[in-house]
Write a protein that holds these residues in place. Sequence first.
Motif, mmCIF file in Angstrom:
data_model
loop_
_atom_site.group_PDB
_atom_site.id
_atom_site.type_symbol
_atom_site.label_atom_id
_atom_site.label_comp_id
_atom_site.label_asym_id
_atom_site.label_seq_id
_atom_site.Cartn_x
_atom_site.Cartn_y
_atom_site.Cartn_z
ATOM 1 N N PHE A 1 -51.105 -116.607 35.726
ATOM 2 C CA PHE A 1 -51.744 -115.755 36.728
ATOM 3 C C PHE A 1 -50.699 -114.764 37.231
ATOM 4 N N THR A 2 -51.066 -113.480 37.265
ATOM 5 C CA THR A 2 -50.139 -112.513 37.858
ATOM 6 C C THR A 2 -50.744 -111.983 39.148
ATOM 7 N N SER A 3 -49.879 -111.568 40.079
ATOM 8 C CA SER A 3 -50.354 -110.916 41.298
ATOM 9 C C SER A 3 -49.570 -109.640 41.513
ATOM 10 N N GLY A 4 -50.299 -108.589 41.905
ATOM 11 C CA GLY A 4 -49.642 -107.353 42.312
ATOM 12 C C GLY A 4 -49.590 -106.272 41.244
ATOM 13 N N GLY A 5 -49.499 -105.030 41.727
ATOM 14 C CA GLY A 5 -49.257 -103.899 40.831
ATOM 15 C C GLY A 5 -50.457 -103.352 40.092
ATOM 16 N N ILE A 6 -51.691 -103.564 40.635
ATOM 17 C CA ILE A 6 -52.860 -103.019 39.926
ATOM 18 C C ILE A 6 -53.604 -101.957 40.741
ATOM 19 N N GLY A 7 -52.915 -101.349 41.700
ATOM 20 C CA GLY A 7 -53.531 -100.292 42.500
ATOM 21 C C GLY A 7 -53.411 -98.920 41.843
ATOM 22 N N PRO A 8 -53.659 -97.851 42.629
ATOM 23 C CA PRO A 8 -53.706 -96.499 42.059
ATOM 24 C C PRO A 8 -52.395 -95.723 42.101
ATOM 25 N N THR A 9 -51.324 -96.298 42.662
ATOM 26 C CA THR A 9 -50.120 -95.476 42.865
ATOM 27 C C THR A 9 -49.099 -95.644 41.737
ATOM 28 N N HIS A 10 -48.083 -94.790 41.777
ATOM 29 C CA HIS A 10 -47.075 -94.718 40.703
ATOM 30 C C HIS A 10 -46.351 -96.039 40.484
ATOM 31 N N ASP A 11 -46.284 -96.892 41.542
ATOM 32 C CA ASP A 11 -45.555 -98.165 41.397
ATOM 33 C C ASP A 11 -46.468 -99.284 40.890
ATOM 34 N N ASP A 12 -47.708 -98.963 40.574
ATOM 35 C CA ASP A 12 -48.647 -99.951 40.030
ATOM 36 C C ASP A 12 -48.608 -99.898 38.509
ATOM 37 N N ILE A 13 -47.773 -100.733 37.908
ATOM 38 C CA ILE A 13 -47.523 -100.635 36.470
ATOM 39 C C ILE A 13 -47.910 -101.912 35.728
ATOM 40 N N THR A 14 -48.606 -102.823 36.416
ATOM 41 C CA THR A 14 -48.871 -104.116 35.794
ATOM 42 C C THR A 14 -49.765 -104.002 34.557
ATOM 43 N N ALA A 15 -50.849 -103.204 34.634
ATOM 44 C CA ALA A 15 -51.768 -103.119 33.486
ATOM 45 C C ALA A 15 -51.030 -102.599 32.253
ATOM 46 N N ASP A 16 -50.197 -101.590 32.436
ATOM 47 C CA ASP A 16 -49.437 -101.058 31.300
ATOM 48 C C ASP A 16 -48.451 -102.096 30.765
ATOM 49 N N ALA A 17 -47.831 -102.845 31.676
ATOM 50 C CA ALA A 17 -46.872 -103.862 31.239
ATOM 51 C C ALA A 17 -47.579 -104.973 30.455
#
Lengths: 273, 273
Positions: B85-101
């Motif tokens: 399970f991951t948490s964090g980093g799926i919002g709309p801003t430049h620091d939200d990189i989880t989906a790409d990772a």
Amino acid sequence: MEMRINCGMNMTDKVSTTEKIVTAAMLVIGDEILSGRTQDTNSSYIARWLGELGIRLSEIRVVPDVQAEIVAALNSLRARYDYVFTSGGIGPTHDDITADAVAAAFAVPIGPHPQAMAILDAHYKPGEFTEARQRMARIPDGAELIDNPVSKAPGFHIGNVFVLAGVPMILQAMLESLRHRVTGGAKMLSTSVGGAVAEGHVAGALGELQVQFPDVSLGSYPYFRRAEPGSDKVSSYGVNFVLRSTDAVRLALARDSVRAMIRAQGVEPEDRD
Amino acid sequence: MEMRINCGMNMTDKVSTTEKIVTAAMLVIGDEILSGRTQDTNSSYIARWLGELGIRLSEIRVVPDVQAEIVAALNSLRARYDYVFTSGGIGPTHDDITADAVAAAFAVPIGPHPQAMAILDAHYKPGEFTEARQRMARIPDGAELIDNPVSKAPGFHIGNVFVLAGVPMILQAMLESLRHRVTGGAKMLSTSVGGAVAEGHVAGALGELQVQFPDVSLGSYPYFRRAEPGSDKVSSYGVNFVLRSTDAVRLALARDSVRAMIRAQGVEPEDRD
């Protein structure tokens, strides 16, 4: 977004562009954290304590009370970061296996440490320094003790690894006594501004600010308040913007820009510091 | 002490000795946790939620908002545990990189997900589904969406990895919507007894109980109360004993033994459940 060291030309800047970034990892040892029964608060305490000293906490791992897990995690972390701090597993009971695991990780013998034996012997009433308590004096060869002003059983320090108690009150006291054994680098400064804006409305402008301030880390943290406890309905929302940099002047400039970005949404920014 | 599956011969025992132990890891993504500014409470919430389903949280890692760190940690954890399970980093801003990772970790393409686009387009007022917000519809190929009843932007599920929001209220709502996608094993039961005893006085007896109950994990957690705020002086202390097993009958037997052990110290045991 990873922080980068300031490359600006401001002559009042006290942070050298070549100052070393000093890193640390936290290794939390304990089934009680993984079961969700105990909330780990030691990691965030150490994160802030290290930040004050100019040391950046770069990874946290939580592993169970299993020697092979502790050894593997410790060897991975101590090779990678300048310092490693462990919490938990240094008491007198059968589930306290941290000292043995650390000795195994460093491939050194472990046995009763004369100074630790003396400290504990002096602490307990005659006949009270039981066999179980003598376990707490078992320290890996080559380690230096860390003072425990609360309950006396010491932590220890071997290589770049600091082995601390899991009880927060003791861990915090141990940290104070080892402060002179760590050396920090550029200190990360931080500030925070919030506002009742929508992340999706400011994300573009914020991304542009991040390009303009590559030496300042701009984090964006939305918050939501429930209409009622347990409800999925939101009564209010907003965003906290957290700015971090080793350069106070650039940090203040970036904060002014974030405040202006919030005002451009027709919202008054609120300082969160 | 690692729990072992019950091998007893009690015929009322409903837990099969061959029931699979199902494991999970938590990957917390966020500079705000590593800086100590935000206390991670998602891990302990997920730990308890998984426990109810018979899934054992076996490791937690916290990494910064840096793609290479997220990819390395995710690939290590997803190979080792049944679920991640991951948490964090799926919002709309430049620091939200989880989906790409996550896409990079699975070596799959990422792009706008038609269903996610439709959900978000329907949610926002005309003209409000901004370019930044469209970032939240970028989902790795082959992933299934996870419903977000709070703010609509979905999480997703790919392989054995569940990607959740960092905001606790949203993470908790997402967990409810994915409950049917995970399968637990033997459920870990737990109980706790405390008393104003010294760990060093009971460690020997407790170790013997652990030998007698290899199918019950016996944890010993000392506590100290400060005489005054900020003081190193202790006003009171004691130990909480936490017992965990998949076998209710053996757990109750072990608890009776721990209670007797506390009473043998002249102290009345207190149930902590």
